[in-house]
Scaffold this motif. Structure first.
Motif, PDB file in Angstrom:
ATOM      1  N   MET A   1      69.298   5.084  94.860  1.00  0.00           N
ATOM      2  CA  MET A   1      67.865   4.993  94.804  1.00  0.00           C
ATOM      3  C   MET A   1      67.322   6.419  94.631  1.00  0.00           C
ATOM      4  N   PRO A   2      66.546   6.686  93.583  1.00  0.00           N
ATOM      5  CA  PRO A   2      66.010   8.031  93.350  1.00  0.00           C
ATOM      6  C   PRO A   2      64.876   8.353  94.321  1.00  0.00           C
ATOM      7  N   ILE A   3      64.689   9.616  94.503  1.00  0.00           N
ATOM      8  CA  ILE A   3      63.581  10.076  95.331  1.00  0.00           C
ATOM      9  C   ILE A   3      62.879  11.195  94.577  1.00  0.00           C
ATOM     10  N   GLU A   4      61.591  11.200  94.678  1.00  0.00           N
ATOM     11  CA  GLU A   4      60.800  12.239  94.041  1.00  0.00           C
ATOM     12  C   GLU A   4      59.864  12.855  95.069  1.00  0.00           C
ATOM     13  N   TRP A   5      59.581  14.125  94.836  1.00  0.00           N
ATOM     14  CA  TRP A   5      58.654  14.824  95.717  1.00  0.00           C
ATOM     15  C   TRP A   5      57.831  15.762  94.867  1.00  0.00           C
ATOM     16  N   GLU A   6      56.559  15.708  95.035  1.00  0.00           N
ATOM     17  CA  GLU A   6      55.662  16.582  94.290  1.00  0.00           C
ATOM     18  C   GLU A   6      54.821  17.375  95.271  1.00  0.00           C
ATOM     19  N   ASP A   7      54.539  18.592  94.876  1.00  0.00           N
ATOM     20  CA  ASP A   7      53.714  19.443  95.713  1.00  0.00           C
ATOM     21  C   ASP A   7      53.086  20.498  94.823  1.00  0.00           C
ATOM     22  N   THR A   8      52.068  21.106  95.324  1.00  0.00           N
ATOM     23  CA  THR A   8      51.468  22.235  94.616  1.00  0.00           C
ATOM     24  C   THR A   8      51.569  23.451  95.519  1.00  0.00           C
ATOM     25  N   PHE A   9      51.606  24.595  94.906  1.00  0.00           N
ATOM     26  CA  PHE A   9      51.722  25.841  95.654  1.00  0.00           C
ATOM     27  C   PHE A   9      50.568  26.740  95.273  1.00  0.00           C
ATOM     28  N   ASP A  10      49.949  27.316  96.251  1.00  0.00           N
ATOM     29  CA  ASP A  10      48.789  28.168  96.034  1.00  0.00           C
ATOM     30  C   ASP A  10      49.241  29.600  95.723  1.00  0.00           C
ATOM     31  N   TRP A  11      49.677  29.849  94.497  1.00  0.00           N
ATOM     32  CA  TRP A  11      50.137  31.176  94.092  1.00  0.00           C
ATOM     33  C   TRP A  11      49.017  32.210  94.184  1.00  0.00           C
ATOM     34  N   ASP A  12      47.807  31.812  93.822  1.00  0.00           N
ATOM     35  CA  ASP A  12      46.685  32.752  93.891  1.00  0.00           C
ATOM     36  C   ASP A  12      46.403  33.166  95.336  1.00  0.00           C
ATOM     37  N   GLY A  13      46.487  32.223  96.248  1.00  0.00           N
ATOM     38  CA  GLY A  13      46.278  32.530  97.658  1.00  0.00           C
ATOM     39  C   GLY A  13      47.368  33.445  98.195  1.00  0.00           C
ATOM     40  N   LEU A  14      48.611  33.199  97.775  1.00  0.00           N
ATOM     41  CA  LEU A  14      49.720  34.046  98.195  1.00  0.00           C
ATOM     42  C   LEU A  14      49.537  35.464  97.648  1.00  0.00           C
ATOM     43  N   GLN A  15      49.134  35.572  96.405  1.00  0.00           N
ATOM     44  CA  GLN A  15      48.891  36.887  95.796  1.00  0.00           C
ATOM     45  C   GLN A  15      47.772  37.622  96.541  1.00  0.00           C
ATOM     46  N   ALA A  16      46.736  36.912  96.911  1.00  0.00           N
ATOM     47  CA  ALA A  16      45.623  37.527  97.638  1.00  0.00           C
ATOM     48  C   ALA A  16      46.079  38.017  99.017  1.00  0.00           C
ATOM     49  N   ARG A  17      46.894  37.221  99.709  1.00  0.00           N
ATOM     50  CA  ARG A  17      47.400  37.645 101.014  1.00  0.00           C
ATOM     51  C   ARG A  17      48.326  38.848 100.880  1.00  0.00           C
ATOM     52  N   LYS A  18      49.148  38.845  99.815  1.00  0.00           N
ATOM     53  CA  LYS A  18      50.025  39.995  99.583  1.00  0.00           C
ATOM     54  C   LYS A  18      49.206  41.254  99.334  1.00  0.00           C
ATOM     55  N   ASN A  19      48.203  41.148  98.491  1.00  0.00           N
ATOM     56  CA  ASN A  19      47.358  42.310  98.190  1.00  0.00           C
ATOM     57  C   ASN A  19      46.637  42.814  99.438  1.00  0.00           C
ATOM     58  N   ALA A  20      46.208  41.896 100.294  1.00  0.00           N
ATOM     59  CA  ALA A  20      45.518  42.284 101.523  1.00  0.00           C
ATOM     60  C   ALA A  20      46.471  42.937 102.525  1.00  0.00           C
ATOM     61  N   ALA A  21      47.773  42.675 102.405  1.00  0.00           N
ATOM     62  CA  ALA A  21      48.744  43.222 103.349  1.00  0.00           C
ATOM     63  C   ALA A  21      49.274  44.591 102.941  1.00  0.00           C
ATOM     64  N   ILE A  22      49.053  45.017 101.715  1.00  0.00           N
ATOM     65  CA  ILE A  22      49.649  46.266 101.237  1.00  0.00           C
ATOM     66  C   ILE A  22      49.196  47.470 102.056  1.00  0.00           C
ATOM     67  N   THR A  23      47.897  47.654 102.214  1.00  0.00           N
ATOM     68  CA  THR A  23      47.403  48.830 102.933  1.00  0.00           C
ATOM     69  C   THR A  23      47.854  48.841 104.392  1.00  0.00           C
ATOM     70  N   PRO A  24      47.723  47.741 105.129  1.00  0.00           N
ATOM     71  CA  PRO A  24      48.239  47.769 106.507  1.00  0.00           C
ATOM     72  C   PRO A  24      49.751  47.992 106.570  1.00  0.00           C
ATOM     73  N   ALA A  25      50.480  47.514 105.577  1.00  0.00           N
ATOM     74  CA  ALA A  25      51.936  47.691 105.576  1.00  0.00           C
ATOM     75  C   ALA A  25      52.313  49.154 105.387  1.00  0.00           C
ATOM     76  N   VAL A  26      51.691  49.833 104.418  1.00  0.00           N
ATOM     77  CA  VAL A  26      52.033  51.246 104.217  1.00  0.00           C
ATOM     78  C   VAL A  26      51.550  52.088 105.395  1.00  0.00           C
ATOM     79  N   ALA A  27      50.434  51.694 106.017  1.00  0.00           N
ATOM     80  CA  ALA A  27      49.958  52.408 107.208  1.00  0.00           C
ATOM     81  C   ALA A  27      50.950  52.254 108.353  1.00  0.00           C
ATOM     82  N   ALA A  28      51.499  51.061 108.528  1.00  0.00           N
ATOM     83  CA  ALA A  28      52.486  50.833 109.590  1.00  0.00           C
ATOM     84  C   ALA A  28      53.749  51.650 109.345  1.00  0.00           C
TER      85      ALA A  28
END
Length: 121
Positions: A1-28
């Protein structure tokens, strides 16, 4: 019996969080460098030991030891014109305090940066 799974990923949100973390990361990361270098600073009046500041803007972090003699303390006898001068005579600290501190702090500083990204992503 086959199974399928679909999902979406918020790449834009991940990119925004990454960009927001850069300055605190280099400061740390640079804060780790400050903690490693400060005990190596030659002590005469303790002004230089208590004066380092860390500034982070974007993807760059700067550690600054102010004072007219910070460069001489770092490079010791090699700072004066013509490469002559008196060796440091302090009872605590060393020449190349910043240079050796940066080398020693490399891995812990990178781990500090990674922790910030881990927390924010």
């Amino acid at each position: 019996m086959p199974i399928e799974w679909e999902d979406t990923f918020d790449w834009d949100g991940l990119q925004a969080r990454k960009n927001a973390a850069i300055t605190p990361a280099v400061a740390a990361g640079m804060e780790v460098v400050r903690q490693v270098t400060t005990p190596k600073v030659p002590v005469e009046t303790s002004h230089l030991v208590g004066s380092p500041s860390v500034t982070a803007i974007g993807a760059e972090a700067i550690i600054r030891f102010p004072g007219p003699y910070a460069r001489y303390q770092e490079f010791g006898v090699y700072y004066r014109h013509g490469r002559v001068g008196a060796p440091l005579t302090h009872t605590h600290g060393q020449s190349f305090f910043l240079t050796t501190g940066i080398v020693e702090a490399r891995d812990p500083a990178l781990r500090a940066c990674a922790r910030v990204f881990e927390e924010r992503l």
